[in-house]
Design an enzyme around this catalytic site. Structure first.
Site, PDB file in Angstrom:
ATOM      1  N   CYS A   1     -39.795 -39.478 -19.223  1.00 16.45           N
ATOM      2  CA  CYS A   1     -39.553 -38.059 -18.931  1.00 16.45           C
ATOM      3  C   CYS A   1     -38.127 -37.942 -18.389  1.00 16.45           C
ATOM      4  O   CYS A   1     -37.798 -38.517 -17.353  1.00 16.45           O
ATOM      5  CB  CYS A   1     -40.595 -37.609 -17.910  1.00 16.45           C
ATOM      6  SG  CYS A   1     -40.427 -35.897 -17.451  1.00 16.45           S
TER       7      CYS A   1
ATOM      8  N   CYS B   1     -38.562 -20.600 -11.993  1.00 18.36           N
ATOM      9  CA  CYS B   1     -40.012 -20.373 -12.015  1.00 18.36           C
ATOM     10  C   CYS B   1     -40.570 -20.663 -10.616  1.00 18.36           C
ATOM     11  O   CYS B   1     -40.277 -21.710 -10.039  1.00 18.36           O
ATOM     12  CB  CYS B   1     -40.688 -21.289 -13.030  1.00 18.36           C
ATOM     13  SG  CYS B   1     -39.971 -21.148 -14.684  1.00 18.36           S
TER      14      CYS B   1
ATOM     15  N   CYS C   1     -42.285 -24.071  -9.652  1.00 17.40           N
ATOM     16  CA  CYS C   1     -41.563 -25.306  -9.963  1.00 17.40           C
ATOM     17  C   CYS C   1     -40.564 -25.605  -8.845  1.00 17.40           C
ATOM     18  O   CYS C   1     -39.745 -24.757  -8.497  1.00 17.40           O
ATOM     19  CB  CYS C   1     -40.831 -25.138 -11.291  1.00 17.40           C
ATOM     20  SG  CYS C   1     -39.688 -26.491 -11.662  1.00 17.40           S
TER      21      CYS C   1
ATOM     22  N   SER D   1     -43.261 -23.798 -22.491  1.00 18.72           N
ATOM     23  CA  SER D   1     -43.960 -23.538 -21.228  1.00 18.72           C
ATOM     24  C   SER D   1     -44.394 -22.075 -21.217  1.00 18.72           C
ATOM     25  O   SER D   1     -43.591 -21.190 -20.973  1.00 18.72           O
ATOM     26  CB  SER D   1     -43.012 -23.834 -20.061  1.00 18.72           C
ATOM     27  OG  SER D   1     -42.712 -25.202 -20.063  1.00 18.72           O
ATOM     28  N   LEU D   2     -45.670 -21.846 -21.472  1.00 19.63           N
ATOM     29  CA  LEU D   2     -46.170 -20.478 -21.645  1.00 19.63           C
ATOM     30  C   LEU D   2     -46.611 -19.881 -20.308  1.00 19.63           C
ATOM     31  O   LEU D   2     -46.083 -18.865 -19.869  1.00 19.63           O
ATOM     32  CB  LEU D   2     -47.323 -20.502 -22.649  1.00 19.63           C
ATOM     33  CG  LEU D   2     -47.575 -19.242 -23.428  1.00 19.63           C
ATOM     34  CD1 LEU D   2     -46.356 -18.764 -24.176  1.00 19.63           C
ATOM     35  CD2 LEU D   2     -48.743 -19.442 -24.392  1.00 19.63           C
ATOM     36  N   HIS D   3     -47.614 -20.468 -19.708  1.00 18.65           N
ATOM     37  CA  HIS D   3     -48.073 -20.164 -18.340  1.00 18.65           C
ATOM     38  C   HIS D   3     -48.683 -18.788 -18.123  1.00 18.65           C
ATOM     39  O   HIS D   3     -49.211 -18.521 -17.034  1.00 18.65           O
ATOM     40  CB  HIS D   3     -46.948 -20.352 -17.309  1.00 18.65           C
ATOM     41  CG  HIS D   3     -46.280 -21.694 -17.381  1.00 18.65           C
ATOM     42  ND1 HIS D   3     -46.978 -22.872 -17.454  1.00 18.65           N
ATOM     43  CD2 HIS D   3     -44.968 -22.043 -17.414  1.00 18.65           C
ATOM     44  CE1 HIS D   3     -46.125 -23.885 -17.509  1.00 18.65           C
ATOM     45  NE2 HIS D   3     -44.910 -23.409 -17.501  1.00 18.65           N
TER      46      HIS D   3
ATOM     47  N   CYS E   1     -44.750 -33.534 -12.310  1.00 23.74           N
ATOM     48  CA  CYS E   1     -43.739 -32.503 -12.590  1.00 23.74           C
ATOM     49  C   CYS E   1     -43.305 -31.763 -11.334  1.00 23.74           C
ATOM     50  O   CYS E   1     -44.128 -31.357 -10.521  1.00 23.74           O
ATOM     51  CB  CYS E   1     -44.306 -31.438 -13.519  1.00 23.74           C
ATOM     52  SG  CYS E   1     -45.059 -32.081 -14.970  1.00 23.74           S
TER      53      CYS E   1
ATOM     54  N   SER F   1     -38.973 -29.689 -24.189  1.00 23.22           N
ATOM     55  CA  SER F   1     -39.818 -28.685 -23.537  1.00 23.22           C
ATOM     56  C   SER F   1     -38.923 -27.545 -23.045  1.00 23.22           C
ATOM     57  O   SER F   1     -37.913 -27.778 -22.386  1.00 23.22           O
ATOM     58  CB  SER F   1     -40.542 -29.330 -22.347  1.00 23.22           C
ATOM     59  OG  SER F   1     -41.250 -28.352 -21.613  1.00 23.22           O
TER      60      SER F   1
ATOM     61  N   CYS G   1     -32.143 -25.997 -11.744  1.00 23.29           N
ATOM     62  CA  CYS G   1     -32.452 -25.174 -12.919  1.00 23.29           C
ATOM     63  C   CYS G   1     -32.235 -23.716 -12.551  1.00 23.29           C
ATOM     64  O   CYS G   1     -32.565 -23.287 -11.446  1.00 23.29           O
ATOM     65  CB  CYS G   1     -33.892 -25.391 -13.371  1.00 23.29           C
ATOM     66  SG  CYS G   1     -34.329 -24.418 -14.835  1.00 23.29           S
TER      67      CYS G   1
ATOM     68  N   GLU H   1     -34.241 -36.972 -11.386  1.00 23.02           N
ATOM     69  CA  GLU H   1     -35.319 -37.940 -11.523  1.00 23.02           C
ATOM     70  C   GLU H   1     -35.603 -38.250 -12.999  1.00 23.02           C
ATOM     71  O   GLU H   1     -35.396 -37.402 -13.878  1.00 23.02           O
ATOM     72  CB  GLU H   1     -36.598 -37.418 -10.870  1.00 23.02           C
ATOM     73  CG  GLU H   1     -37.182 -36.217 -11.581  1.00 23.02           C
ATOM     74  CD  GLU H   1     -38.527 -35.766 -11.012  1.00 23.02           C
ATOM     75  OE1 GLU H   1     -39.228 -36.587 -10.404  1.00 23.02           O
ATOM     76  OE2 GLU H   1     -38.867 -34.592 -11.190  1.00 23.02           O
TER      77      GLU H   1
ATOM     78  N   ASN I   1     -48.944 -28.936  -9.501  1.00 19.80           N
ATOM     79  CA  ASN I   1     -48.602 -29.868  -8.419  1.00 19.80           C
ATOM     80  C   ASN I   1     -48.042 -29.050  -7.265  1.00 19.80           C
ATOM     81  O   ASN I   1     -46.911 -28.584  -7.339  1.00 19.80           O
ATOM     82  CB  ASN I   1     -47.540 -30.863  -8.886  1.00 19.80           C
ATOM     83  CG  ASN I   1     -48.099 -31.770  -9.941  1.00 19.80           C
ATOM     84  OD1 ASN I   1     -49.085 -32.454  -9.720  1.00 19.80           O
ATOM     85  ND2 ASN I   1     -47.473 -31.762 -11.105  1.00 19.80           N
TER      86      ASN I   1
ATOM     87  N   GLY J   1     -34.666 -29.369 -15.028  1.00 21.59           N
ATOM     88  CA  GLY J   1     -33.736 -28.565 -15.816  1.00 21.59           C
ATOM     89  C   GLY J   1     -34.322 -27.981 -17.084  1.00 21.59           C
ATOM     90  O   GLY J   1     -35.408 -28.361 -17.530  1.00 21.59           O
TER      91      GLY J   1
HETATM   92  N1  SAH Z   1     -37.481 -26.438 -18.115  1.00 21.04           N
HETATM   93  C1  SAH Z   1     -38.350 -26.942 -19.105  1.00 21.04           C
HETATM   94  C2  SAH Z   1     -38.631 -28.421 -18.988  1.00 21.04           C
HETATM   95  C3  SAH Z   1     -38.792 -28.998 -17.616  1.00 21.04           C
HETATM   96  S1  SAH Z   1     -40.240 -28.492 -16.725  1.00 21.04           S
HETATM   97  C4  SAH Z   1     -39.646 -26.161 -19.127  1.00 21.04           C
HETATM   98  O1  SAH Z   1     -39.879 -25.361 -18.223  1.00 21.04           O
HETATM   99  O2  SAH Z   1     -40.398 -26.354 -20.076  1.00 21.04           O
HETATM  100  C5  SAH Z   1     -41.494 -29.444 -17.556  1.00 21.04           C
HETATM  101  C6  SAH Z   1     -42.888 -28.875 -17.390  1.00 21.04           C
HETATM  102  O3  SAH Z   1     -43.358 -29.030 -16.051  1.00 21.04           O
HETATM  103  C7  SAH Z   1     -42.960 -27.403 -17.706  1.00 21.04           C
HETATM  104  O4  SAH Z   1     -44.047 -27.091 -18.525  1.00 21.04           O
HETATM  105  C8  SAH Z   1     -43.137 -26.810 -16.337  1.00 21.04           C
HETATM  106  O5  SAH Z   1     -43.725 -25.573 -16.420  1.00 21.04           O
HETATM  107  C9  SAH Z   1     -43.983 -27.842 -15.643  1.00 21.04           C
HETATM  108  N2  SAH Z   1     -43.976 -27.743 -14.189  1.00 21.04           N
HETATM  109  C10 SAH Z   1     -42.927 -27.476 -13.383  1.00 21.04           C
HETATM  110  N3  SAH Z   1     -43.315 -27.464 -12.096  1.00 21.04           N
HETATM  111  C11 SAH Z   1     -44.622 -27.751 -12.072  1.00 21.04           C
HETATM  112  C12 SAH Z   1     -45.588 -27.903 -11.042  1.00 21.04           C
HETATM  113  N4  SAH Z   1     -45.262 -27.766  -9.760  1.00 21.04           N
HETATM  114  N5  SAH Z   1     -46.836 -28.209 -11.408  1.00 21.04           N
HETATM  115  C13 SAH Z   1     -47.169 -28.373 -12.700  1.00 21.04           C
HETATM  116  N6  SAH Z   1     -46.315 -28.238 -13.709  1.00 21.04           N
HETATM  117  C14 SAH Z   1     -45.055 -27.931 -13.411  1.00 21.04           C
HETATM  118 FE1  SF4 Z   2     -36.611 -24.607 -14.845  1.00 19.37          FE
HETATM  119 FE2  SF4 Z   2     -38.648 -25.553 -16.295  1.00 19.37          FE
HETATM  120 FE3  SF4 Z   2     -38.740 -25.528 -13.604  1.00 19.37          FE
HETATM  121 FE4  SF4 Z   2     -38.900 -23.228 -14.925  1.00 19.37          FE
HETATM  122  S1  SF4 Z   2     -40.384 -24.928 -15.017  1.00 19.37           S
HETATM  123  S2  SF4 Z   2     -37.625 -23.631 -13.123  1.00 19.37           S
HETATM  124  S3  SF4 Z   2     -37.534 -23.627 -16.643  1.00 19.37           S
HETATM  125  S4  SF4 Z   2     -37.360 -26.704 -14.879  1.00 19.37           S
END
Ligand code: SAH
Ligand code: SF4
Length: 386
Positions: A105, A116, A119, A222-224, A348, A200, A112, A92, A305, A168
């Site tokens: 984006c 996570c 995600c 992406s800290l979280h 996202c 990112s 990936c 996408e 999301n 990714g």
């Molecule tokens: N892999 C990279 C870039 C792609 S993800 C990364 O993790 O940074 C881009 C952003 O979307 C990241 O900060 C990720 O944590 C966030 N993200 C992924 N899934 C999500 C979700 N379901 N809700 C909110 N943010 C999400």
């Molecule tokens: Fe991959 Fe980024 Fe999704 Fe984590 S948040 S699974 S690193 S795309």
């Protein structure tokens, strides 16, 4: 004979290809400009090239973009494209218009490997790295399609910013991403400044250093989670590159970064990482993260999301606000990301379900005929995208 895809090269790479054809570097620059600035993919239409060169290019090369499976536009002007990358995989690309910018984006991988749990791309698993051409093709397609849709005057750009925040982990596909970034920045192509292109990452420490020395663009991490125990779960790559190493890499990156801060993304998950205690731990972490010194950073809080397979819930709005306030009260900059394109699942990590089950995509999707999308866009963007 397989044709060389010219979308696969940054300018230096294209010049090297042309040299092999016995052509001067400036010919490569001309072709590069035709492709990226004008959106031309037909060598015959590149009117200032000698006929012999055009014929030679036809024999050995092509400009092969990605087939768009769908184009959907949200009521807020967000546009999402789904591109076919073969073998049942789709990726996408999302365009997010704002008053003062148009952000694209972009995806870097099909699936990936980081995995996570919050995600949906992570849930999908890893299929393969995208090539440079497939990364560049997303920008090429979107830019020229948007110019058409928005009826932009010649020479006006639709896309002013790129964020590598699609599907990714860009720093696990570094060799393809780097030339793609160069194309984005090249004045003969899209001419974006390093401040307007953001990579990112979930924290691939050695590659953060590589990017810092090769092509420092804006960095988002992406800290979280504020501690290793929780981050090991939420971002499994943390087991390899724990927080202390990650923050040290961020600190080193700032020496060459185009912005004087790192953006930390923090996905707000109800009851998981969103308490006042987590906020306090986060403050402690960044205040001492850079070898005992504060790390220059900004927080971007992302409302989660949700998708069913995650079993996770978005933090309530009041919790997100309280969390932001806790960071702000400690002197940190924290913003809350607006959710955009909700009605087309453009937020996202929303696509994986569709990708995994492509056979049912068409029946589930609110498909917008391209002409209708153009009209809606033109209306919603009457002011134009700068
Ligand atoms: N892999 C990279 C870039 C792609 S993800 C990364 O993790 O940074 C881009 C952003 O979307 C990241 O900060 C990720 O944590 C966030 N993200 C992924 N899934 C999500 C979700 N379901 N809700 C909110 N943010 C999400
Ligand atoms: Fe991959 Fe980024 Fe999704 Fe984590 S948040 S699974 S690193 S795309």
């Amino acid at each position: 004979m397989t044709l060389v895809n010219l979308l696969d090269f940054d300018l230096a790479g294209l010049q090297a290809e042309f040299e092999q054809l016995g052509e001067k570097p400036f010919r490569a620059t001309q072709v590069f400009r035709w492709i990226h600035q004008r959106g031309q993919t037909d060598f015959n239409q590149m009117s200032d090239l000698a006929r012999t060169l055009r014929e030679r290019l036809f024999e050995v090369a092509e400009v092969r973009g990605l087939p768009a499976l769908s184009e959907r536009e949200s009521s807020d002007g967000t546009v999402k494209w789904l591109f076919d990358v073969g073998a049942g995989n789709a990726i996408e690309t999302v365009f997010i218009p704002e008053d003062d910018r148009g952000t694209l984006c972009v995806s870097s991988q099909a699936g990936c490997a980081v995995g996570c749990p919050f995600c949906s791309t992570g849930h999908q698993g890893f299929s393969r790295n995208l090539t440079t051409a497939e990364i560049v093709a997303q920008l090429h397609y979107a830019e020229h399609r948007l110019r058409q849709l928005l009826k932009l005057p010649q020479g006006t750009r639709a896309i002013t910013n790129v964020v590598m925040m699609g599907m990714g982990e860009p720093l696990q596909n570094y060799s393809a991403v780097l030339p793609a970034l160069r194309v984005m920045l090249d004045d003969h192509a899209y001419g974006l400044s390093r401040r307007r292109v953001t990579v990112s990452t979930s924290g691939v420490v050695p590659m953060i250093d590589r990017l810092g020395s090769d092509l420092p663009v804006a960095l988002a991490v992406s800290l979280h989670a504020p501690d290793d125990t929780l981050r090991d779960e939420l971002v499994p790559l943390n087991r390899k590159y724990p927080l202390r190493e990650l923050l040290a890499a961020c600190h080193r990156y700032l020496a060459s970064a185009p912005r004087d801060f790192v953006t930390f993304e923090y996905c707000m998950l109800d009851g998981v990482n969103d308490s006042d205690a987590h906020a306090r731990a986060l403050v402690d972490l960044v205040m001492t993260g850079a070898d005992g010194h504060p790390l220059s950073c900004k927080f971007n809080l992302i409302p989660f999301n949700p998708f069913p397979a995650s079993g996770l819930i978005r933090s309530p709005r009041e919790r997100v606000l309280a969390f932001a306030r806790a960071l702000q009260d400690a002197g940190l900059v924290a913003t809350i990301r607006k959710t955009r394109g909700d009605d087309i699942d453009a937020a996202c990590g929303q696509l994986a379900g569709e990708v995994q089950d492509r056979t049912h995509v068409v029946s589930r999707r609110r498909a917008i005929p391209i002409v209708a999308a153009a009209q809606t866009l033109a209306v919603s963007q009457a002011g134009g995208i700068p």
